[in-house]
Write a protein that holds these residues in place. Structure first.
Motif, PDB file in Angstrom:
ATOM      1  N   ALA A   5       0.842  -1.203   0.000  1.00  0.00           N
ATOM      2  CA  ALA A   5       0.000   0.000   0.000  1.00  0.00           C
ATOM      3  C   ALA A   5       0.875   1.249   0.000  1.00  0.00           C
ATOM      4  CB  ALA A   5      -0.932  -0.005   1.215  1.00  0.00           C
ATOM      5  N   ALA A   6       1.947   1.227   0.766  1.00  0.00           N
ATOM      6  CA  ALA A   6       2.860   2.379   0.821  1.00  0.00           C
ATOM      7  C   ALA A   6       3.502   2.622  -0.540  1.00  0.00           C
ATOM      8  CB  ALA A   6       3.924   2.161   1.888  1.00  0.00           C
ATOM      9  N   LEU A   7       3.836   1.555  -1.243  1.00  0.00           N
ATOM     10  CA  LEU A   7       4.399   1.716  -2.589  1.00  0.00           C
ATOM     11  C   LEU A   7       3.390   2.350  -3.534  1.00  0.00           C
ATOM     12  CD1 LEU A   7       6.395  -1.610  -3.032  1.00  0.00           C
ATOM     13  CD2 LEU A   7       7.338   0.714  -2.924  1.00  0.00           C
ATOM     14  N   ARG A   8       2.133   1.959  -3.430  1.00  0.00           N
ATOM     15  CA  ARG A   8       1.098   2.576  -4.278  1.00  0.00           C
ATOM     16  C   ARG A   8       0.964   4.062  -3.966  1.00  0.00           C
ATOM     17  NH1 ARG A   8      -1.437  -2.321  -3.059  1.00  0.00           N
ATOM     18  NH2 ARG A   8      -2.837  -1.342  -1.543  1.00  0.00           N
ATOM     19  N   VAL A   9       1.000   4.417  -2.697  1.00  0.00           N
ATOM     20  CA  VAL A   9       0.916   5.829  -2.310  1.00  0.00           C
ATOM     21  C   VAL A   9       2.156   6.575  -2.803  1.00  0.00           C
ATOM     22  CG1 VAL A   9       0.898   7.430  -0.340  1.00  0.00           C
ATOM     23  CG2 VAL A   9      -0.581   5.409  -0.313  1.00  0.00           C
ATOM     24  N   ALA A  10       3.318   5.981  -2.617  1.00  0.00           N
ATOM     25  CA  ALA A  10       4.578   6.632  -2.996  1.00  0.00           C
ATOM     26  C   ALA A  10       4.722   6.798  -4.499  1.00  0.00           C
ATOM     27  CB  ALA A  10       5.761   5.847  -2.434  1.00  0.00           C
TER      28      ALA A  10
END
Length: 102
Positions: free
Chosen positions: A17-22
């Motif tokens: 999820a953090a990669l998608r946000v980043a």
């Protein structure tokens, strides 16, 4: 009734999820636990439980970006002089820079 996920699986979901946000423009610079929690479908406290500090969290996310060859996130990290991004393989760093310039 909510399904309780295995902690290792939940941690991986948080990183994804953090990669998608980043990956969003300016996402790496503005990455927060709250934004990731919303994307992961969990509480902010759950993100904090798995990653005590933002430094640990950012390090884990950047390491995942490097392992997955996510040039977008790596490029943002390089632009911000992230220490993990700067330690990535030179060929991968060069690819991220080329991708950012195109």
């Amino acid at each position: 009734m909510r399904l309780r996920l295995d902690p290792k699986f939940r941690k991986e979901l948080i990183i994804l999820a953090a990669l998608r946000v980043a990956e969003q423009p300016g996402g790496w610079a503005n990455l927060t636990r709250d934004m990731v929690a919303v994307e992961a479908g969990c509480a902010t406290g759950t993100v904090s439980l798995h990653f005590n500090t933002m430094k640990q969290f950012r390090r884990a996310v950047m390491r995942a970006a490097i392992a997955k060859k996510n040039l977008n996130v790596l490029g943002q990290g390089l632009a911000m002089r992230d220490e993990c991004a700067l330690k990535a393989d030179k060929a991968l760093r060069d690819d991220a820079i080329r991708a950012a310039m195109s």
